[in-house]
Scaffold this motif. Structure first.
Motif, PDB file in Angstrom:
ATOM      1  N   ASP A  47      81.135  23.449  34.765  1.00  0.00           N
ATOM      2  CA  ASP A  47      80.835  24.575  35.656  1.00  0.00           C
ATOM      3  C   ASP A  47      79.414  24.471  36.227  1.00  0.00           C
ATOM      4  OD1 ASP A  47      83.334  25.642  35.225  1.00  0.00           O
ATOM      5  OD2 ASP A  47      82.676  27.083  33.714  1.00  0.00           O
ATOM      6  N   ARG A  48      78.487  23.966  35.413  1.00  0.00           N
ATOM      7  CA  ARG A  48      77.096  23.945  35.871  1.00  0.00           C
ATOM      8  C   ARG A  48      76.734  22.679  36.639  1.00  0.00           C
ATOM      9  NH1 ARG A  48      72.774  26.207  31.817  1.00  0.00           N
ATOM     10  NH2 ARG A  48      71.514  25.543  33.613  1.00  0.00           N
ATOM     11  N   LEU A  49      77.524  21.647  36.458  1.00  0.00           N
ATOM     12  CA  LEU A  49      77.177  20.348  37.073  1.00  0.00           C
ATOM     13  C   LEU A  49      76.948  20.465  38.584  1.00  0.00           C
ATOM     14  CD1 LEU A  49      76.979  17.186  36.856  1.00  0.00           C
ATOM     15  CD2 LEU A  49      79.439  17.157  37.290  1.00  0.00           C
ATOM     16  N   LYS A  50      77.951  20.984  39.273  1.00  0.00           N
ATOM     17  CA  LYS A  50      77.854  21.000  40.740  1.00  0.00           C
ATOM     18  C   LYS A  50      76.766  21.934  41.233  1.00  0.00           C
ATOM     19  CE  LYS A  50      82.511  19.509  41.771  1.00  0.00           C
ATOM     20  NZ  LYS A  50      83.824  19.757  42.382  1.00  0.00           N
ATOM     21  N   GLN A  51      76.526  22.982  40.461  1.00  0.00           N
ATOM     22  CA  GLN A  51      75.588  23.977  40.951  1.00  0.00           C
ATOM     23  C   GLN A  51      74.133  23.598  40.646  1.00  0.00           C
ATOM     24  OE1 GLN A  51      77.218  27.326  38.818  1.00  0.00           O
ATOM     25  NE2 GLN A  51      75.261  28.138  38.137  1.00  0.00           N
ATOM     26  N   ASP A  52      73.895  22.885  39.554  1.00  0.00           N
ATOM     27  CA  ASP A  52      72.502  22.681  39.117  1.00  0.00           C
ATOM     28  C   ASP A  52      72.000  21.240  39.146  1.00  0.00           C
ATOM     29  OD1 ASP A  52      72.420  25.380  38.597  1.00  0.00           O
ATOM     30  OD2 ASP A  52      72.783  25.181  36.447  1.00  0.00           O
ATOM     31  N   VAL A  53      72.902  20.264  39.283  1.00  0.00           N
ATOM     32  CA  VAL A  53      72.472  18.866  39.143  1.00  0.00           C
ATOM     33  C   VAL A  53      72.492  18.170  40.505  1.00  0.00           C
ATOM     34  CG1 VAL A  53      72.993  16.643  38.050  1.00  0.00           C
ATOM     35  CG2 VAL A  53      73.348  18.774  36.770  1.00  0.00           C
ATOM     36  N   PRO A  54      71.363  17.535  40.879  1.00  0.00           N
ATOM     37  CA  PRO A  54      71.292  16.921  42.213  1.00  0.00           C
ATOM     38  C   PRO A  54      72.053  15.584  42.298  1.00  0.00           C
ATOM     39  CG  PRO A  54      69.196  16.665  41.080  1.00  0.00           C
ATOM     40  CD  PRO A  54      70.075  17.494  40.178  1.00  0.00           C
ATOM     41  N   ILE A  55      73.377  15.692  42.233  1.00  0.00           N
ATOM     42  CA  ILE A  55      74.285  14.580  42.507  1.00  0.00           C
ATOM     43  C   ILE A  55      75.295  15.155  43.494  1.00  0.00           C
ATOM     44  CG2 ILE A  55      75.998  12.966  41.574  1.00  0.00           C
ATOM     45  CD1 ILE A  55      74.693  13.296  38.822  1.00  0.00           C
ATOM     46  N   TRP A  56      75.535  14.458  44.574  1.00  0.00           N
ATOM     47  CA  TRP A  56      76.382  15.059  45.606  1.00  0.00           C
ATOM     48  C   TRP A  56      77.257  14.005  46.284  1.00  0.00           C
ATOM     49  CZ3 TRP A  56      71.184  14.308  45.694  1.00  0.00           C
ATOM     50  CH2 TRP A  56      70.676  13.443  46.658  1.00  0.00           C
ATOM     51  N   LYS A  57      78.352  14.484  46.881  1.00  0.00           N
ATOM     52  CA  LYS A  57      79.224  13.644  47.696  1.00  0.00           C
ATOM     53  C   LYS A  57      78.548  13.459  49.050  1.00  0.00           C
ATOM     54  CE  LYS A  57      83.385  15.709  45.642  1.00  0.00           C
ATOM     55  NZ  LYS A  57      84.505  16.657  45.884  1.00  0.00           N
ATOM     56  N   ALA A  58      78.074  12.240  49.331  1.00  0.00           N
ATOM     57  CA  ALA A  58      77.338  12.006  50.570  1.00  0.00           C
ATOM     58  C   ALA A  58      78.292  11.874  51.752  1.00  0.00           C
ATOM     59  CB  ALA A  58      76.486  10.755  50.444  1.00  0.00           C
ATOM     60  N   ARG A  59      79.392  11.166  51.523  1.00  0.00           N
ATOM     61  CA  ARG A  59      80.369  11.052  52.605  1.00  0.00           C
ATOM     62  C   ARG A  59      81.706  10.549  52.075  1.00  0.00           C
ATOM     63  NH1 ARG A  59      77.895   5.812  55.876  1.00  0.00           N
ATOM     64  NH2 ARG A  59      77.743   4.475  54.038  1.00  0.00           N
ATOM     65  N   ALA A  60      82.713  10.720  52.908  1.00  0.00           N
ATOM     66  CA  ALA A  60      84.041  10.205  52.596  1.00  0.00           C
ATOM     67  C   ALA A  60      84.260   8.926  53.395  1.00  0.00           C
ATOM     68  CB  ALA A  60      85.093  11.240  52.960  1.00  0.00           C
ATOM     69  N   LEU A  61      85.007   7.991  52.805  1.00  0.00           N
ATOM     70  CA  LEU A  61      85.326   6.733  53.481  1.00  0.00           C
ATOM     71  C   LEU A  61      86.835   6.648  53.655  1.00  0.00           C
ATOM     72  CD1 LEU A  61      83.087   4.398  51.245  1.00  0.00           C
ATOM     73  CD2 LEU A  61      82.430   5.585  53.345  1.00  0.00           C
ATOM     74  N   ASP A  62      87.262   5.986  54.731  1.00  0.00           N
ATOM     75  CA  ASP A  62      88.712   5.813  54.889  1.00  0.00           C
ATOM     76  C   ASP A  62      89.187   4.629  54.036  1.00  0.00           C
ATOM     77  OD1 ASP A  62      88.193   3.458  56.263  1.00  0.00           O
ATOM     78  OD2 ASP A  62      88.537   4.335  58.232  1.00  0.00           O
ATOM     79  N   THR A  63      90.461   4.303  54.105  1.00  0.00           N
ATOM     80  CA  THR A  63      90.993   3.271  53.207  1.00  0.00           C
ATOM     81  C   THR A  63      90.455   1.887  53.548  1.00  0.00           C
ATOM     82  OG1 THR A  63      92.962   3.185  54.591  1.00  0.00           O
ATOM     83  CG2 THR A  63      93.108   4.513  52.600  1.00  0.00           C
ATOM     84  N   ALA A  64      89.841   1.728  54.725  1.00  0.00           N
ATOM     85  CA  ALA A  64      89.207   0.446  55.064  1.00  0.00           C
ATOM     86  C   ALA A  64      87.723   0.452  54.700  1.00  0.00           C
ATOM     87  CB  ALA A  64      89.379   0.158  56.545  1.00  0.00           C
ATOM     88  N   GLY A  65      87.243   1.562  54.129  1.00  0.00           N
ATOM     89  CA  GLY A  65      85.847   1.624  53.701  1.00  0.00           C
ATOM     90  C   GLY A  65      84.887   2.107  54.785  1.00  0.00           C
ATOM     91  N   ARG A  66      85.445   2.587  55.904  1.00  0.00           N
ATOM     92  CA  ARG A  66      84.575   3.097  56.973  1.00  0.00           C
ATOM     93  C   ARG A  66      84.301   4.581  56.761  1.00  0.00           C
ATOM     94  NH1 ARG A  66      88.707   0.206  60.698  1.00  0.00           N
ATOM     95  NH2 ARG A  66      89.848   2.022  59.946  1.00  0.00           N
ATOM     96  N   PRO A  67      83.060   4.997  57.014  1.00  0.00           N
ATOM     97  CA  PRO A  67      82.738   6.431  56.887  1.00  0.00           C
ATOM     98  C   PRO A  67      83.617   7.222  57.857  1.00  0.00           C
ATOM     99  CG  PRO A  67      80.750   5.123  57.239  1.00  0.00           C
ATOM    100  CD  PRO A  67      81.885   4.181  57.410  1.00  0.00           C
TER     101      PRO A  67
END
Lengths: 139, 139
Positions: free
Chosen positions: A114-134
């Protein structure tokens, strides 16, 4: 309490033996893996890319574990978080908690997530498609 | 929901891959292991011996899982329980739950453990000392 924190660009090995000194005293091991799914916010993806501010993330993870363990009988906690590109079906995070009795392990494990997403500076920077392109910023 | 139940006299392998068809849809895997401790009710022990009324235990485990899964997004649950002699440090039970989001997996996992002892006919028949001799009925 023995706390281990690792931010790693490598796949997380699933079977991780507990420290030997816990044999005989640990009665409960609770684990959680957060896995990258093929659908993110309605889009089809191939992977997520995680970034972290490591110098702050690691001590913050330790602090949260210490706070949540206070008063319980937890003996060991291991938090492993992937950084960089994590493919669909792979674990982005793996948390293991050992305690004498299961209530303390479950409480630390669920409380930590519960606290991980709210308090720890680790984040999803971007999504990639199945070929690895942003394809877009991650939601 | 895919439910797998196994009562086994053999040590439980720790790394069990999820069914392939869950890759991409499962976002959360929660696991629990209940480990035999060296102290039971203040006595030093070497092992516990478990017995089960298998014909009733397996369907009861399935029923509890189905009840607890109702309304959630759980996709998979695996319950493996040792029977016979389980040495200190070994898992007597291993439960794995997979779901799209973690709340459902945690709810099923913790709810199942609460109901296991009360509703499922698997019990600690006796405690053994470190030489494997029965020392007393298990508490």
């Amino acid at each position: 309490m023995d706390i281990r924190v690792e931010l790693t660009p490598h796949p997380i090995p699933l079977a991780r033996p507990l420290p030997k000194e816990l044999t005989g005293t640990a009665g409960a091991i609770a684990e959680f893996q957060g896995i990258v799914r093929a659908q993110e916010a309605g889009r089809e993806i191939g992977a997520l890319e995680y970034e972290a501010y490591s110098a702050m993330a690691e001590p913050m993870i330790r602090r949260i574990c210490q706070e949540l363990a206070a008063g319980g009988d937890c003996q060991f906690v291991s938090v492993t978080h992937r950084i960089g590109v994590v493919s669909v079906g792979e674990a982005a995070i793996h948390v293991v908690v050992a305690s004498r009795h299961r209530a303390a392990a479950f409480a630390l494990l669920t409380g930590f997530m519960d606290r991980l997403k709210q308090d720890v500076p680790i984040w999803k920077a971007r999504a990639l498609d199945t070929a690895g392109r942003p394809i877009a910023p991650a939601p």
